[in-house]
Write a protein that holds these residues in place. Structure first.
Motif, PDB file in Angstrom:
ATOM      1  N   VAL A 129     112.785  80.591 -25.539  1.00  0.00           N
ATOM      2  CA  VAL A 129     113.387  81.296 -24.403  1.00  0.00           C
ATOM      3  C   VAL A 129     114.136  82.538 -24.876  1.00  0.00           C
ATOM      4  CG1 VAL A 129     115.084  81.109 -22.549  1.00  0.00           C
ATOM      5  CG2 VAL A 129     113.543  79.197 -23.028  1.00  0.00           C
ATOM      6  N   GLU A 130     114.806  82.425 -26.021  1.00  0.00           N
ATOM      7  CA  GLU A 130     115.590  83.544 -26.539  1.00  0.00           C
ATOM      8  C   GLU A 130     114.732  84.771 -26.827  1.00  0.00           C
ATOM      9  OE1 GLU A 130     117.450  79.767 -28.372  1.00  0.00           O
ATOM     10  OE2 GLU A 130     115.524  80.442 -27.566  1.00  0.00           O
ATOM     11  N   ASP A 131     113.436  84.563 -27.071  1.00  0.00           N
ATOM     12  CA  ASP A 131     112.557  85.665 -27.459  1.00  0.00           C
ATOM     13  C   ASP A 131     111.763  86.241 -26.292  1.00  0.00           C
ATOM     14  OD1 ASP A 131     113.372  85.295 -30.107  1.00  0.00           O
ATOM     15  OD2 ASP A 131     111.785  83.822 -30.483  1.00  0.00           O
ATOM     16  N   LEU A 132     111.906  85.690 -25.114  1.00  0.00           N
ATOM     17  CA  LEU A 132     111.166  86.197 -23.964  1.00  0.00           C
ATOM     18  C   LEU A 132     111.705  87.547 -23.511  1.00  0.00           C
ATOM     19  CD1 LEU A 132     110.917  83.013 -21.714  1.00  0.00           C
ATOM     20  CD2 LEU A 132     109.060  84.071 -22.999  1.00  0.00           C
ATOM     21  N   PRO A 133     110.830  88.458 -23.114  1.00  0.00           N
ATOM     22  CA  PRO A 133     111.318  89.703 -22.523  1.00  0.00           C
ATOM     23  C   PRO A 133     111.975  89.428 -21.177  1.00  0.00           C
ATOM     24  CG  PRO A 133     108.935  89.568 -22.330  1.00  0.00           C
ATOM     25  CD  PRO A 133     109.359  88.423 -23.199  1.00  0.00           C
ATOM     26  N   SER A 134     112.970  90.194 -20.828  1.00  0.00           N
ATOM     27  CA  SER A 134     113.668  89.998 -19.555  1.00  0.00           C
ATOM     28  C   SER A 134     112.757  90.375 -18.391  1.00  0.00           C
ATOM     29  CB  SER A 134     114.941  90.845 -19.512  1.00  0.00           C
ATOM     30  OG  SER A 134     115.862  90.388 -20.468  1.00  0.00           O
ATOM     31  N   HIS A 135     112.722  89.492 -17.407  1.00  0.00           N
ATOM     32  CA  HIS A 135     111.906  89.700 -16.209  1.00  0.00           C
ATOM     33  C   HIS A 135     112.426  88.723 -15.171  1.00  0.00           C
ATOM     34  CE1 HIS A 135     108.431  90.614 -13.726  1.00  0.00           C
ATOM     35  NE2 HIS A 135     108.167  89.316 -13.628  1.00  0.00           N
ATOM     36  N   THR A 136     112.630  89.164 -13.955  1.00  0.00           N
ATOM     37  CA  THR A 136     113.226  88.278 -12.960  1.00  0.00           C
ATOM     38  C   THR A 136     112.156  87.494 -12.201  1.00  0.00           C
ATOM     39  OG1 THR A 136     113.333  90.081 -11.334  1.00  0.00           O
ATOM     40  CG2 THR A 136     115.287  89.669 -12.681  1.00  0.00           C
ATOM     41  N   PHE A 137     112.554  86.288 -11.779  1.00  0.00           N
ATOM     42  CA  PHE A 137     111.664  85.364 -11.089  1.00  0.00           C
ATOM     43  C   PHE A 137     112.304  84.905  -9.791  1.00  0.00           C
ATOM     44  CE2 PHE A 137     110.322  85.323 -15.439  1.00  0.00           C
ATOM     45  CZ  PHE A 137     108.949  85.109 -15.399  1.00  0.00           C
ATOM     46  N   SER A 138     111.468  84.460  -8.863  1.00  0.00           N
ATOM     47  CA  SER A 138     111.956  83.959  -7.578  1.00  0.00           C
ATOM     48  C   SER A 138     112.461  82.528  -7.671  1.00  0.00           C
ATOM     49  CB  SER A 138     110.841  84.035  -6.521  1.00  0.00           C
ATOM     50  OG  SER A 138     110.448  85.366  -6.297  1.00  0.00           O
ATOM     51  N   VAL A 139     111.821  81.734  -8.561  1.00  0.00           N
ATOM     52  CA  VAL A 139     112.200  80.338  -8.757  1.00  0.00           C
ATOM     53  C   VAL A 139     112.225  80.066 -10.253  1.00  0.00           C
ATOM     54  CG1 VAL A 139     111.686  77.921  -8.222  1.00  0.00           C
ATOM     55  CG2 VAL A 139     110.984  79.725  -6.616  1.00  0.00           C
ATOM     56  N   ILE A 140     113.220  79.315 -10.708  1.00  0.00           N
ATOM     57  CA  ILE A 140     113.299  78.876 -12.101  1.00  0.00           C
ATOM     58  C   ILE A 140     113.437  77.359 -12.113  1.00  0.00           C
ATOM     59  CG2 ILE A 140     114.631  78.913 -14.253  1.00  0.00           C
ATOM     60  CD1 ILE A 140     115.486  81.766 -13.553  1.00  0.00           C
ATOM     61  N   SER A 141     112.601  76.703 -12.909  1.00  0.00           N
ATOM     62  CA  SER A 141     112.706  75.252 -13.074  1.00  0.00           C
ATOM     63  C   SER A 141     112.776  74.921 -14.557  1.00  0.00           C
ATOM     64  CB  SER A 141     111.518  74.533 -12.424  1.00  0.00           C
ATOM     65  OG  SER A 141     110.286  74.925 -13.020  1.00  0.00           O
ATOM     66  N   ALA A 142     113.328  73.760 -14.852  1.00  0.00           N
ATOM     67  CA  ALA A 142     113.380  73.246 -16.220  1.00  0.00           C
ATOM     68  C   ALA A 142     113.658  71.759 -16.126  1.00  0.00           C
ATOM     69  CB  ALA A 142     114.465  73.943 -17.036  1.00  0.00           C
ATOM     70  N   ARG A 143     112.818  70.988 -16.783  1.00  0.00           N
ATOM     71  CA  ARG A 143     112.943  69.531 -16.742  1.00  0.00           C
ATOM     72  C   ARG A 143     113.207  69.038 -18.171  1.00  0.00           C
ATOM     73  NH1 ARG A 143     107.888  65.357 -16.230  1.00  0.00           N
ATOM     74  NH2 ARG A 143     108.919  63.590 -15.248  1.00  0.00           N
ATOM     75  N   ALA A 144     114.378  68.451 -18.390  1.00  0.00           N
ATOM     76  CA  ALA A 144     114.735  67.906 -19.703  1.00  0.00           C
ATOM     77  C   ALA A 144     114.627  68.958 -20.796  1.00  0.00           C
ATOM     78  CB  ALA A 144     113.855  66.699 -20.035  1.00  0.00           C
TER      79      ALA A 144
END
Length: 212
Positions: A129-144
């Motif tokens: 995640v730290e290396d991803l380019p910045s870009h905005t999203f409408s929905v963010i999910s993360a499971r565990a």
């Protein structure tokens, strides 16, 4: 509460999943079981309840929010075997979905699954995640993926105040919300999981980070 595989499939059909969507999910379940013999995508025991533990546990994110689910791109962080992001894409193939994981074997599996399911708008990303380019999203999910505080610190740059966060947190949902630094401005609340009597899903928007 969904307590069986039959309940899970009935819930999906009752939620309006069409025949094509169910066919994609059936194919995903079959591919998951086959790949699980080669790499440990999910616990072997959970495959006996795959529709409840993985498919509906993911699909409920389309239904759990009290708010209108925004259209637009969806970011799934630490997606692993594709839960919840790959299930979301199978149910909404017109939506752009980014599946992010830092493990090569997992992303290789995801690319094969995406190709087999013909999900043209899914992007599989091998990265931290730290290396991803910045870009905005409408929905963010993360499971565990990470504790709430760390997750927000890592990921706030992908959101705006309009971004809806959907975070399955199991039994730790309320505790993680209570422990969140009071400097975070947010609208998070806990929704009851449909698949786990002790589980919760954090739902809300992030309005600002603590001041340094």
């Amino acid at each position: 509460m969904i307590e069986s595989e039959a309940d899970a499939r009935a819930w999906l059909q009752g939620s309006g999943v069409d025949a094509a969507g169910m066919e994609r999910l059936d194919q995903l379940v079959a591919m998951l079981a086959e790949e699980n013999e080669r790499q440990n995508l999910v616990s072997r025991a959970s495959l006996a309840q795959v529709w409840q533990r993985h498919i509906v546990d993911s699909a409920q994110l389309l239904d759990v929010s009290r708010e209108t689910l925004p259209g637009g791109p969806w970011l799934d962080l630490g997606t692993g075997a594709g839960f919840p992001g790959l299930v979301i894409a199978a149910l909404q193939p017109e939506r752009e979905v980014a599946l992010v994981d830092s493990r090569r074997l997992r992303t290789e599996w995801l690319m094969r699954a995406v190709d087999a399911l013909k999900l043209a708008r899914v992007h599989v990303v091998l990265a931290r995640v730290e290396d991803l380019p910045s870009h905005t999203f409408s929905v963010i999910s993360a499971r565990a993926f990470a504790p709430l505080e760390k997750l927000l610190a890592l990921s706030i740059r992908f959101s705006t105040p309009q971004t809806l966060w959907l975070l399955p947190k199991g039994a730790k949902a309320r505790h993680e919300l209570e422990e969140l630094d009071k400097g975070w401005r947010h609208t998070f609340h806990v929704e009851q999981s449909l698949t786990d009597a002790q589980g919760g899903v954090l739902v809300g928007h992030v309005l600002g980070a603590p001041k340094l």
